[in-house]
Design a protein around this motif. Structure first.
Motif, short mmCIF file in Angstrom:
data_model
loop_
_atom_site.label_atom_id
_atom_site.label_comp_id
_atom_site.label_asym_id
_atom_site.label_seq_id
_atom_site.Cartn_x
_atom_site.Cartn_y
_atom_site.Cartn_z
N SER A 209 2.29 5.67 -10.83
CA SER A 209 2.35 4.12 -11.79
C SER A 209 3.63 3.42 -11.26
CB SER A 209 2.62 4.48 -13.38
OG SER A 209 3.87 5.12 -13.59
N GLU A 210 3.37 2.07 -11.61
CA GLU A 210 4.50 1.32 -11.20
C GLU A 210 5.88 1.61 -11.75
OE1 GLU A 210 5.79 -3.44 -11.46
OE2 GLU A 210 3.61 -2.77 -11.97
N VAL A 211 5.89 2.25 -13.10
CA VAL A 211 7.20 2.61 -13.64
C VAL A 211 7.82 3.90 -12.93
CG1 VAL A 211 8.08 3.24 -15.77
CG2 VAL A 211 6.36 1.53 -15.74
N GLN A 212 6.68 4.80 -12.93
CA GLN A 212 7.01 6.09 -12.24
C GLN A 212 7.84 5.91 -11.03
OE1 GLN A 212 3.63 8.65 -11.59
NE2 GLN A 212 4.82 10.46 -11.49
N LEU A 213 6.81 4.92 -9.95
CA LEU A 213 7.44 4.62 -8.78
C LEU A 213 8.88 4.16 -8.65
CD1 LEU A 213 6.99 4.69 -5.57
CD2 LEU A 213 5.66 2.21 -6.01
N ALA A 214 9.24 3.20 -9.78
CA ALA A 214 10.48 2.31 -9.73
C ALA A 214 11.26 3.34 -10.08
CB ALA A 214 10.24 1.18 -10.73
N PHE A 215 11.11 4.00 -10.88
CA PHE A 215 12.19 5.18 -11.48
C PHE A 215 12.55 6.07 -10.32
CE2 PHE A 215 13.49 9.41 -13.20
CZ PHE A 215 14.46 8.91 -13.97
N ALA A 216 11.51 6.47 -9.48
CA ALA A 216 12.02 7.59 -8.57
C ALA A 216 12.62 6.88 -7.35
CB ALA A 216 10.73 8.19 -7.96
N ALA A 217 12.32 5.64 -6.98
CA ALA A 217 13.06 4.87 -6.11
C ALA A 217 14.43 4.52 -6.42
CB ALA A 217 12.02 3.45 -5.72
N SER A 218 14.75 4.08 -7.81
CA SER A 218 16.04 3.63 -8.36
C SER A 218 16.99 4.88 -8.09
CB SER A 218 16.04 3.17 -9.71
OG SER A 218 15.52 4.00 -10.47
N PRO B 18 17.78 1.90 6.16
CA PRO B 18 17.14 1.53 4.79
C PRO B 18 15.60 1.97 4.66
CG PRO B 18 17.76 -0.37 6.24
CD PRO B 18 17.94 1.03 7.00
N VAL B 19 15.28 2.46 3.51
CA VAL B 19 14.08 2.96 3.23
C VAL B 19 13.09 2.34 1.96
CG1 VAL B 19 13.06 5.37 2.32
CG2 VAL B 19 15.15 5.35 3.67
N ALA B 20 12.00 2.26 1.92
CA ALA B 20 11.05 2.03 0.93
C ALA B 20 10.17 3.14 0.54
CB ALA B 20 10.18 1.13 1.36
N LEU B 21 9.97 3.43 -0.76
CA LEU B 21 9.41 4.59 -1.18
C LEU B 21 7.95 4.10 -1.69
CD1 LEU B 21 9.23 7.79 -2.14
CD2 LEU B 21 10.10 7.03 -4.24
N MET B 22 7.11 4.34 -1.17
CA MET B 22 5.62 3.67 -1.38
C MET B 22 4.54 4.69 -2.18
SD MET B 22 4.78 2.63 2.51
CE MET B 22 4.30 4.33 3.05
N SER B 23 3.74 3.95 -2.84
CA SER B 23 2.91 5.03 -3.43
C SER B 23 1.42 4.02 -3.72
CB SER B 23 3.22 5.35 -4.86
OG SER B 23 2.22 6.18 -5.31
N GLY B 24 0.33 4.67 -3.62
CA GLY B 24 -1.11 4.10 -4.09
C GLY B 24 -1.58 4.81 -5.33
N VAL B 25 -0.88 5.79 -5.84
CA VAL B 25 -1.23 6.35 -6.91
C VAL B 25 -0.34 6.48 -8.24
CG1 VAL B 25 -2.85 7.93 -5.83
CG2 VAL B 25 -0.87 8.58 -6.04
#
Length: 160
Positions: free
Chosen positions: A125-134, A116-123
């Protein structure tokens, strides 16, 4: 058979049975010791160029989880493919490697790793991160000071 010979045979049998019982008892004690040994703590691989993030994880999770951290893409990939980890936390941006967290996850999956993996970011955007993770089928997590969210993320990844 004389009485003396009979006595010697009986003593030899008793000695043999005693040795067998000692071996049996010893093996049972080892099995009992192994069965009662505390389980190993979960292991998490952290792939992040910020060493402070791994330090924060160690502090927040208070030693209940073993953290193995590196910011090196190739080293992390080797560890993910050869080590036994219960979860992987990957930063979205991996500066200095010329690669991204998404590329790391794709390489992990191509190598057969289904941890199991989580893709994290502090920089990002929420949308960009959610799209990349999905796109790679993992959980998205925004790095912040929300310790409850961090605990929930780790519990979710570990299936607890």
């Amino acid at each position: 058979m004389t009485t003396d010979e009979h006595q010697q045979v009986v003593q030899a049998c008793r000695a043999s049975v005693a040795r067998d019982l000692e071996r049996f008892a010893a093996s049972g004690q080892r099995a009992l010791a192994l069965a009662s040994a505390p389980p190993e703590p979960p292991r998490i691989l952290v792939v992040d160029d910020e060493p402070a993030w791994a330090t924060t994880l160690r502090r927040v999770l208070s030693g209940a989880i073993v953290i193995d951290a590196t910011g090196d893409f190739e080293v992390a990939l080797e560890r993910a493919l050869t080590g036994r980890f219960d979860a992987v936390l990957v930063d979205y941006c991996l500066p200095g490697t010329g690669r991204t967290g998404v590329e790391f996850i794709e390489a992990m999956r191509a190598g057969g790793c289904r941890t199991p993996v989580a893709l994290m970011s502090g920089v990002a955007s929420e949308v960009q991160l959610a799209f990349a993770a999905s796109r790679v089928g993992v959980v998205a997590f925004e790095k912040s000071g929300d310790l409850q969210a961090l605990h929930a993320l780790v519990k979710g990844l570990l299936g607890r």
